[in-house]
Scaffold this motif. Structure first.
Motif, PDB file in Angstrom:
ATOM      1  N   TYR C  45      40.509  81.742  70.304  1.00  0.00           N
ATOM      2  CA  TYR C  45      41.720  80.930  70.188  1.00  0.00           C
ATOM      3  C   TYR C  45      41.746  80.136  68.895  1.00  0.00           C
ATOM      4  CZ  TYR C  45      42.526  82.008  75.086  1.00  0.00           C
ATOM      5  OH  TYR C  45      42.740  82.657  76.268  1.00  0.00           O
ATOM      6  N   GLY C  46      42.926  80.050  68.317  1.00  0.00           N
ATOM      7  CA  GLY C  46      43.083  79.279  67.096  1.00  0.00           C
ATOM      8  C   GLY C  46      42.803  80.095  65.851  1.00  0.00           C
ATOM      9  N   LEU C  60      46.758  82.253  70.168  1.00  0.00           N
ATOM     10  CA  LEU C  60      46.875  81.056  71.004  1.00  0.00           C
ATOM     11  C   LEU C  60      46.820  81.429  72.483  1.00  0.00           C
ATOM     12  CD1 LEU C  60      49.767  79.214  69.127  1.00  0.00           C
ATOM     13  CD2 LEU C  60      47.374  78.489  69.242  1.00  0.00           C
ATOM     14  N   THR C  63      51.133  78.573  77.020  1.00  0.00           N
ATOM     15  CA  THR C  63      51.437  77.712  78.162  1.00  0.00           C
ATOM     16  C   THR C  63      52.553  78.370  78.966  1.00  0.00           C
ATOM     17  OG1 THR C  63      53.185  76.517  77.022  1.00  0.00           O
ATOM     18  CG2 THR C  63      50.950  75.681  76.754  1.00  0.00           C
ATOM     19  N   LEU C  64      52.821  77.846  80.142  1.00  0.00           N
ATOM     20  CA  LEU C  64      53.937  78.368  80.925  1.00  0.00           C
ATOM     21  C   LEU C  64      55.249  78.163  80.169  1.00  0.00           C
ATOM     22  CD1 LEU C  64      55.242  79.577  83.382  1.00  0.00           C
ATOM     23  CD2 LEU C  64      55.045  77.360  84.530  1.00  0.00           C
ATOM     24  N   TYR C  65      55.346  77.055  79.453  1.00  0.00           N
ATOM     25  CA  TYR C  65      56.539  76.799  78.644  1.00  0.00           C
ATOM     26  C   TYR C  65      56.739  77.914  77.619  1.00  0.00           C
ATOM     27  CZ  TYR C  65      59.831  74.232  75.645  1.00  0.00           C
ATOM     28  OH  TYR C  65      60.924  73.840  74.899  1.00  0.00           O
ATOM     29  N   TRP C 114      53.099  82.232  88.218  1.00  0.00           N
ATOM     30  CA  TRP C 114      52.062  81.466  87.520  1.00  0.00           C
ATOM     31  C   TRP C 114      51.338  80.521  88.479  1.00  0.00           C
ATOM     32  CZ3 TRP C 114      50.479  80.700  82.293  1.00  0.00           C
ATOM     33  CH2 TRP C 114      49.857  79.507  82.016  1.00  0.00           C
TER      34      TRP C 114
ATOM     35  N   LYS D  89      54.604  72.141  80.151  1.00  0.00           N
ATOM     36  CA  LYS D  89      54.304  72.071  78.717  1.00  0.00           C
ATOM     37  C   LYS D  89      52.812  72.211  78.448  1.00  0.00           C
ATOM     38  CE  LYS D  89      56.386  71.286  75.560  1.00  0.00           C
ATOM     39  NZ  LYS D  89      57.126  72.153  74.592  1.00  0.00           N
ATOM     40  N   LEU D  90      51.972  71.712  79.345  1.00  0.00           N
ATOM     41  CA  LEU D  90      50.520  71.782  79.119  1.00  0.00           C
ATOM     42  C   LEU D  90      49.928  73.092  79.626  1.00  0.00           C
ATOM     43  CD1 LEU D  90      49.086  68.202  79.776  1.00  0.00           C
ATOM     44  CD2 LEU D  90      50.139  69.162  77.729  1.00  0.00           C
ATOM     45  N   GLY D  91      50.747  73.907  80.257  1.00  0.00           N
ATOM     46  CA  GLY D  91      50.228  75.192  80.722  1.00  0.00           C
ATOM     47  C   GLY D  91      49.237  75.082  81.861  1.00  0.00           C
ATOM     48  N   ILE D  92      49.380  74.028  82.676  1.00  0.00           N
ATOM     49  CA  ILE D  92      48.449  73.844  83.800  1.00  0.00           C
ATOM     50  C   ILE D  92      48.714  74.890  84.876  1.00  0.00           C
ATOM     51  CG2 ILE D  92      47.580  72.219  85.550  1.00  0.00           C
ATOM     52  CD1 ILE D  92      47.250  71.328  82.587  1.00  0.00           C
ATOM     53  N   ASP D 165      41.322  73.181  78.321  1.00  0.00           N
ATOM     54  CA  ASP D 165      42.556  73.916  78.023  1.00  0.00           C
ATOM     55  C   ASP D 165      43.704  73.003  77.610  1.00  0.00           C
ATOM     56  OD1 ASP D 165      41.735  76.625  78.748  1.00  0.00           O
ATOM     57  OD2 ASP D 165      41.500  75.781  80.768  1.00  0.00           O
ATOM     58  N   PRO D 187      41.029  75.451  70.298  1.00  0.00           N
ATOM     59  CA  PRO D 187      42.005  75.368  69.206  1.00  0.00           C
ATOM     60  C   PRO D 187      43.396  75.786  69.689  1.00  0.00           C
ATOM     61  CG  PRO D 187      40.000  76.443  68.459  1.00  0.00           C
ATOM     62  CD  PRO D 187      39.875  76.292  69.956  1.00  0.00           C
ATOM     63  N   GLY D 188      44.398  75.065  69.246  1.00  0.00           N
ATOM     64  CA  GLY D 188      45.769  75.393  69.617  1.00  0.00           C
ATOM     65  C   GLY D 188      46.185  74.895  70.971  1.00  0.00           C
ATOM     66  N   PRO D 190      47.527  72.645  74.084  1.00  0.00           N
ATOM     67  CA  PRO D 190      48.617  71.672  74.197  1.00  0.00           C
ATOM     68  C   PRO D 190      48.107  70.301  74.599  1.00  0.00           C
ATOM     69  CG  PRO D 190      48.554  73.064  76.143  1.00  0.00           C
ATOM     70  CD  PRO D 190      47.504  73.599  75.208  1.00  0.00           C
ATOM     71  N   ARG D 250      50.807  70.545  69.731  1.00  0.00           N
ATOM     72  CA  ARG D 250      49.797  71.579  69.836  1.00  0.00           C
ATOM     73  C   ARG D 250      48.656  71.172  68.914  1.00  0.00           C
ATOM     74  NH1 ARG D 250      52.236  76.606  72.395  1.00  0.00           N
ATOM     75  NH2 ARG D 250      50.329  77.466  73.269  1.00  0.00           N
TER      76      ARG D 250
END
Lengths: 273, 273, 273, 273
Positions: C45-46, C60, C63-65, C114, D89-92, D165, D187-188, D190, D250
């Motif tokens: 990642y990154g 990357l 995220t769900l977003y 998700w 937004k945080l992809g939880i 994460d 890296p990357g 949220p 990010r």
């Protein structure tokens, strides 16, 4: 029949709007040919009059909203949603003497001139010559220029006016001019400001803590429109989310001659909406 | 020095507000003792005058916002956020003749009377005697009663007025009175309505589709207030989320004498906010 | 180093986003040339990996977003602002069995898949074959298709499912399907609806008064964005003003076995925001 | 029949809510007498079970909204409207490892624990011992404590965690801890923040300009509720106007290994709502 001297709005077949202070002998040159104003005088509001090319124009009495919407603009204007509230908070009405700076394209100037009537007076300040001219032109088109005195100069040295009833500043750094306000207004007069960023609001609030102002308020006004379909009524998809923050206050610290020192304040009451 | 005949606001040490049309010989009885109006006349705006018990009152020139806020109410009133926009959309200004029903406690009536000036006229209709009386009382307190004609009767039989410039209905079933509107206004005049529920808005929109109205708009106005603390600026925790929906339109279908039938409409333009 | 089987997002120099369930031997064909997935696996990642044409792509973890934003759409989608609230109100989490109709392009479907995890299950109904296919395609691209069972059929005859934990309907006439809900859910299960017009909301509320639902709520969610400039912080000029109204309720009238008849209700408490 | 180990919500005749991880032999002491959990196990969701004093309790499967609403609080909590958006937004999701500070009463902690599932992990930091204890207690009541590691310490020295994460900070001066973020996340990843005042938002945005963050967004979420009456549908009179501003970004500047230096950015795209 409409009395000469009245302001009329003439709407073209395509929706273009022309404003005119009625003079019987006058002729209006439109994109669709010439309109004889004497026809407008005789036929009255709601009538359809024709250009010499036979195009139909509708005669209407314009509202202030019509005038603001048609302001020829080269700047961001202040919108009706904000203007309506400003007028009420500043106590603008027939006979008022009010100061504003800067006038920009003149949307608020138009509204102030509209409400103060023939007995009132608007003192407008605008640093940029081009906007002062544009504002003047916009006012002349609708016959309100005699109620407004536009000063092309700056307000760094003050307003050169005394005992005005209210003041509104739509400038980038209003905190630089606060010191000139008490000399220009009657004690206790309402003042207002429009600022687009929270940083400016914060700076202004800091500067207003010097004791010259009370009853300080900060607010913003949002208009949400609906699609006017009775069987599928719903808000429009998008809306204007921001024009600016409005700041209002009353000039003057609490009275000095108070027999019970420290007790008196303009009570910061629960405001209505 | 304030000229007699002016409306003044006197603020008590506790923040209670008294309104008075200044008469030199007058005496105001307050909770804190008697105030001689001649002291107010002589000392002017911003001054602190004392009751015979030595309590300090501040003299201010009231704004319209002050007046609306102090309307003695036994009904839900229309708020400044809505009034400001109504005034601009209806084209209310010095000299206007405007119809409203019902007047309720008289908040909008106060504003209309304020703006039409001495040359204008407000025709208010209120079915309930008690509210008509309250509205009249509220207007008398601030010296605006002479601009308003309050009819205690209903509007089921029409308004009994001709060629008014604008009309506003704040009644529960405005669709029942639409038929009387064209006879009461100049052609093309602006009309407005306030309704609390979406069901009412939908019913009104349906009734307005009969061809007598154009440029129909539905909107609502929200005011969001901030805590005016420069270093911790943030919105207030709670706000008024709803007073009512505003509906505006222009009286009159497109002109009938159009040489290009079917082409003409009041173009439903993009409205400003 | 990223474990094969993980979902990654690869961002092109121009900002185009590619999603891929990582397989070491896989090759991604981009507009900028081929990307070896084994490079992605190794660099992690990154990292910036290069196509065979030398263009730099960033790796990357989406995220769900990110996923919702990239849903290929041929319908209006449900937005994150609404999805986030729906998920919480419906109690969606790992292991849930949830019903939705219709799935449209699959934005909500993606979110449901998700959150229910590998142990959960989403039952999606979509009448139009083309949208069912599109939704399936969108799910496959991100490796979530195994959690979702998409039925191409209608729900007029019911859902054919029992004891699901929650249900969400995004259809035009949800009131036509209410009768099938009790048979498909556990007693007391949360249900939700999205409707664009107030007329639909009113129709649904009427239909829900049959006694099968309690704790009915109607709300809308607004997101207001700011320009992220520290020294000139202000809201964006325009915003999305409406996507739809959300309606939530709990399946089931109050218990029937109550020893104090009439007393028990799901108390309509003050809800939090 | 409900499987032991499931979380149930028991609602009293007065609407009081009790949460319990079901154990067949367990007894719940309520204000209305004792409830045998084996009755709950046998009768299942939607059932009405009785205390030994004969009071009727309803058995429900709680939603996350129910849990958040019942968090025992001694601090301002983060509300569902904000939590739903933060999660997306945080992809939880199931399996995530996420850091938060401070945990306060634990509303967001509850949501994070809910969504990460048994395979995930929440690392919570809380400086004040009393809140850490309260948060722990709230989690234990609903059986989610094993997914959360609450550190009573401060984050001034960093988080002591690697390759998480996502991260969320709900602290007063988040800019003081930014330097520790890159070491704690992939890296990357949220990151998100909640701040009540515009001044804090401005300070945070300034600090984030050091090059460690990209795709910075600022927004706020408003929930507007309606009275659910089908024939008189209208918004509630008042609403929550502010909880806080949400800031998302990010982690990580654009890739360093870019073959076209200066060209690459995370394109600040038009975000969806």
């Amino acid at each position: 029949m409409i009395e000469p001297g009245q302001l009329v709005m003439l709407v073209s077949p395509k929706g273009k709007r022309y404003f005119r202070v009625l003079q019987t002998e006058d002729v209006l040159n439109t994109n669709d040919g010439q309109l004889q104003m004497q026809n407008v005088v005789h036929q009255g509001y709601g009538a359809v009059v024709h250009t010499h090319l036979g195009r139909a124009y509708t005669v209407l009495k314009p509202t202030l909203y019509d005038l603001i919407k048609s302001v020829k603009r080269r700047t961001q204007i202040i919108y009706p949603k904000d203007i309506g509230y400003i007028i009420i908070k500043l106590g603008i009405g027939p006979g008022c003497r009010v100061i504003e700076a800067g006038c920009g394209s003149g949307a608020l100037t138009t509204a102030l001139a509209w409400f103060v009537g023939d007995a009132g007076r608007v003192y407008s300040f605008e640093r940029r010559q081009e906007f002062a001219s544009l504002c003047r032109e916009n006012l002349e088109k609708i016959g309100l220029e005699s109620r407004v005195q536009i000063a092309d100069g700056d307000i760094e040295q003050g307003f050169g006016i005394e005992k005005a009833d209210a003041l509104f500043l739509d400038v980038r750094t209003p905190w630089e001019y606060l010191e000139h306000i008490p000399g220009a207004l009657i004690p206790g007069a309402p003042v207002g400001f429009l600022l687009p960023t929270v940083n400016q609001v914060s700076s202004l609030l800091s500067a207003m803590q010097d004791g010259s102002f009370s009853s300080v308020e900060v607010l913003e006004i949002l208009v949400r429109r609906y699609k006017p379909v009775p069987e599928r009524l719903r808000p429009e998809d998008r809306m204007v989310a921001h024009t600016g923050y409005l700041i209002f206050a009353r000039l003057g610290a609490p009275g000095q001659d108070d027999t019970e020192p420290g007790e008196f304040t303009f009570h910061q009451e629960k405001e209505i909406c």
